[in-house]
Design an enzyme around this catalytic site. Structure first.
Site, mmCIF file in Angstrom:
data_model
loop_
_atom_site.group_PDB
_atom_site.id
_atom_site.type_symbol
_atom_site.label_atom_id
_atom_site.label_comp_id
_atom_site.label_asym_id
_atom_site.label_seq_id
_atom_site.Cartn_x
_atom_site.Cartn_y
_atom_site.Cartn_z
ATOM 1 N N ARG A 1 11.358 -2.200 11.075
ATOM 2 C CA ARG A 1 10.312 -1.713 11.981
ATOM 3 C C ARG A 1 10.108 -2.681 13.137
ATOM 4 N NH1 ARG A 1 5.326 -0.070 8.162
ATOM 5 N NH2 ARG A 1 4.255 -1.278 9.755
ATOM 6 N N ARG B 1 -9.408 1.392 8.531
ATOM 7 C CA ARG B 1 -9.008 0.027 8.855
ATOM 8 C C ARG B 1 -10.105 -0.721 9.586
ATOM 9 N NH1 ARG B 1 -3.262 0.686 8.903
ATOM 10 N NH2 ARG B 1 -2.274 -1.342 9.021
ATOM 11 N N ARG C 1 -0.590 -9.168 13.129
ATOM 12 C CA ARG C 1 -1.143 -8.097 12.283
ATOM 13 C C ARG C 1 -2.012 -8.676 11.169
ATOM 14 N NH1 ARG C 1 4.179 -5.242 10.626
ATOM 15 N NH2 ARG C 1 2.876 -4.008 9.247
ATOM 16 N N LYS D 1 0.840 -1.216 0.000
ATOM 17 C CA LYS D 1 0.000 0.000 0.000
ATOM 18 C C LYS D 1 0.868 1.255 0.000
ATOM 19 C CE LYS D 1 -1.942 -0.951 3.980
ATOM 20 N NZ LYS D 1 -1.247 -2.214 4.296
ATOM 21 N N ARG E 1 11.961 -5.851 4.672
ATOM 22 C CA ARG E 1 11.642 -4.423 4.547
ATOM 23 C C ARG E 1 12.572 -3.581 5.416
ATOM 24 N NH1 ARG E 1 5.798 -2.056 5.420
ATOM 25 N NH2 ARG E 1 5.876 -3.287 7.330
HETATM 26 P P1 AP5 Z 1 4.933 -1.647 1.832
HETATM 27 O O1 AP5 Z 1 4.640 -0.762 0.665
HETATM 28 O O2 AP5 Z 1 5.733 -1.103 2.954
HETATM 29 O O3 AP5 Z 1 3.573 -2.315 2.341
HETATM 30 P P2 AP5 Z 1 2.361 -1.727 3.172
HETATM 31 O O4 AP5 Z 1 1.126 -2.339 2.597
HETATM 32 O O5 AP5 Z 1 2.434 -0.243 3.273
HETATM 33 O O6 AP5 Z 1 2.676 -2.426 4.554
HETATM 34 P P3 AP5 Z 1 2.650 -1.867 6.035
HETATM 35 O O7 AP5 Z 1 3.317 -2.890 6.885
HETATM 36 O O8 AP5 Z 1 3.157 -0.468 6.080
HETATM 37 O O9 AP5 Z 1 1.168 -1.910 6.289
HETATM 38 P P4 AP5 Z 1 0.473 -1.937 7.618
HETATM 39 O O10 AP5 Z 1 -0.861 -1.758 7.098
HETATM 40 O O11 AP5 Z 1 0.658 -3.111 8.472
HETATM 41 O O12 AP5 Z 1 1.248 -0.808 8.431
HETATM 42 P P5 AP5 Z 1 0.874 0.687 8.759
HETATM 43 O O13 AP5 Z 1 2.091 1.470 8.783
HETATM 44 O O14 AP5 Z 1 -0.273 1.136 7.939
HETATM 45 O O15 AP5 Z 1 5.641 -2.960 1.259
HETATM 46 C C1 AP5 Z 1 6.069 -3.997 2.119
HETATM 47 C C2 AP5 Z 1 7.454 -4.496 1.683
HETATM 48 O O16 AP5 Z 1 7.361 -5.145 0.430
HETATM 49 C C3 AP5 Z 1 8.478 -3.371 1.485
HETATM 50 O O17 AP5 Z 1 9.745 -3.837 1.864
HETATM 51 C C4 AP5 Z 1 8.424 -3.082 -0.001
HETATM 52 O O18 AP5 Z 1 9.643 -2.547 -0.468
HETATM 53 C C5 AP5 Z 1 8.153 -4.466 -0.570
HETATM 54 N N1 AP5 Z 1 7.310 -4.425 -1.765
HETATM 55 C C6 AP5 Z 1 6.277 -3.573 -2.040
HETATM 56 N N2 AP5 Z 1 5.714 -3.858 -3.230
HETATM 57 C C7 AP5 Z 1 6.400 -4.951 -3.710
HETATM 58 C C8 AP5 Z 1 6.270 -5.734 -4.887
HETATM 59 N N3 AP5 Z 1 5.306 -5.495 -5.810
HETATM 60 N N4 AP5 Z 1 7.111 -6.787 -5.032
HETATM 61 C C9 AP5 Z 1 8.069 -7.072 -4.105
HETATM 62 N N5 AP5 Z 1 8.260 -6.354 -2.971
HETATM 63 C C10 AP5 Z 1 7.421 -5.314 -2.777
HETATM 64 O O19 AP5 Z 1 0.343 0.511 10.271
HETATM 65 C C11 AP5 Z 1 1.186 0.086 11.312
HETATM 66 C C12 AP5 Z 1 0.399 0.001 12.599
HETATM 67 O O20 AP5 Z 1 -0.123 1.310 12.934
HETATM 68 C C13 AP5 Z 1 -0.821 -0.909 12.568
HETATM 69 O O21 AP5 Z 1 -0.484 -2.245 12.829
HETATM 70 C C14 AP5 Z 1 -1.687 -0.259 13.667
HETATM 71 O O22 AP5 Z 1 -1.232 -0.637 14.946
HETATM 72 C C15 AP5 Z 1 -1.408 1.222 13.505
HETATM 73 N N6 AP5 Z 1 -2.384 1.880 12.604
HETATM 74 C C16 AP5 Z 1 -2.105 2.502 11.421
HETATM 75 N N7 AP5 Z 1 -3.228 2.986 10.860
HETATM 76 C C17 AP5 Z 1 -4.240 2.654 11.710
HETATM 77 C C18 AP5 Z 1 -5.646 2.842 11.669
HETATM 78 N N8 AP5 Z 1 -6.246 3.459 10.648
HETATM 79 N N9 AP5 Z 1 -6.385 2.374 12.707
HETATM 80 C C19 AP5 Z 1 -5.804 1.751 13.748
HETATM 81 N N10 AP5 Z 1 -4.482 1.517 13.836
HETATM 82 C C20 AP5 Z 1 -3.706 1.963 12.824
HETATM 83 MG MG MG Z 2 2.871 1.088 4.865
#
Ligand code: AP5
Ligand code: MG
Length: 218
Positions: free
Chosen positions: A160, A88, A171, A13, A127
């Site tokens: 992270r 979410r 997660r 994402k 990552r």
């Molecule tokens: P990446 O692009 O980093 O993936 P992502 O979908 O952004 O993954 P996240 O782990 O950031 O998502 P998340 O939803 O768990 O975390 P968030 O920060 O939102 O890609 C992943 C990896 O793959 C990278 O290394 C990338 O380089 C690689 N990659 C990407 N595309 C690729 C491809 N096509 N092929 C190969 N490799 C590829 O949230 C973290 C925490 O914050 C949550 O767990 C929660 O506790 C809290 N939080 C955040 N938002 C909320 C909310 N709205 N409500 C409640 N809690 C929340």
């Molecule tokens: Mg992300």
């Protein structure tokens, strides 16, 4: 244009949202990045959010919703935005809908980046993230030019805290339980679009651009 990125943790994402923001000139808003910046600065919000994030749990809606609504009310969001990691939960989606409707506007697309769970665990361990500017790399697929250093801002890259395999599993289960129902929610509204997130990141991006530019007739 207002876009929501849906998908499991690690689906890509953030990677895609940054590319979309660059191409369409709209801000990329990631609630996860906002929380991580607050943790880094040791703010009260950051300390509260960390308790949940480190366990792989969602931060409570009360905290998350306010941050998001404040952010989308800023001037740079007048021409739209790409949301990454919000909503979410169904209550978060309902709050967002209400806020957007009050402005007589609407969300254009909810793009679901689909990747199977087994691929996700592999991606997360490789990552590396920049806690300063939010850039994301992968040690094999998308390496930085200089090992351990962010290409965009020169800061140190880190694994992270919530990317440990046990926390990733938690997660993923939280995602299936609390976030996946949003796919059905946006499908019923007719704005859901699906892309195969297991392709190369440029192919994923091209598929998304085809959707946003209307070349993809669903
Ligand atoms: P990446 O692009 O980093 O993936 P992502 O979908 O952004 O993954 P996240 O782990 O950031 O998502 P998340 O939803 O768990 O975390 P968030 O920060 O939102 O890609 C992943 C990896 O793959 C990278 O290394 C990338 O380089 C690689 N990659 C990407 N595309 C690729 C491809 N096509 N092929 C190969 N490799 C590829 O949230 C973290 C925490 O914050 C949550 O767990 C929660 O506790 C809290 N939080 C955040 N938002 C909320 C909310 N709205 N409500 C409640 N809690 C929340
Ligand atoms: Mg992300």
């Amino acid at each position: 244009m207002k876009i929501i990125m849906l998908g499991a943790p690690g689906a890509g994402k953030g990677t895609q949202a940054k590319m979309i923001a660059g191409k369409y000139g709209i801000p990329h808003i990631s609630t996860g990045d906002i929380f991580r910046a607050n943790i880094k600065d040791q703010t009260e919000l950051g300390m509260e959010a960390k308790k949940y994030m480190d366990q792989g749990l969602l931060v409570p809606d009360e905290l998350t919703v306010k941050i998001l609504l404040d952010r989308v009310a800023k001037d740079d969001c007048r021409n739209g935005y790409v949301l990454d990691g919000f909503p979410r939960t169904i209550p978060q989606a309902e709050v967002l809908d209400k806020a957007v409707e009050e402005l007589n506007e609407s969300i254009d697309f909810a793009v679901n980046v689909d990747v199977k769970d087994e691929n996700i665990i592999k991606r997360m361990s490789g990552r590396r993230a920049c806690l300063k500017c939010g850039a994301t790399y992968h040690i094999e697929h998308i390496p930085p030019k200089q090992e351990g250093i962010c290409d965009s801002c020169g800061s140190e890259l880190v694994l992270r805290d919530d990317d440990k395999p046990e926390t990733v599993k938690k997660r993923l289960s939280v995602y299936h339980e609390q976030t996946q129902p949003l796919i059905d929610y946006y499908n019923k509204k007719g704005i859901l679009r699906e892309v195969d997130g297991s392709q190369d990141m440029n192919d994923v991006f091209n598929a998304i651009v085809a959707i946003l530019d209307g070349a993809d007739k669903h």
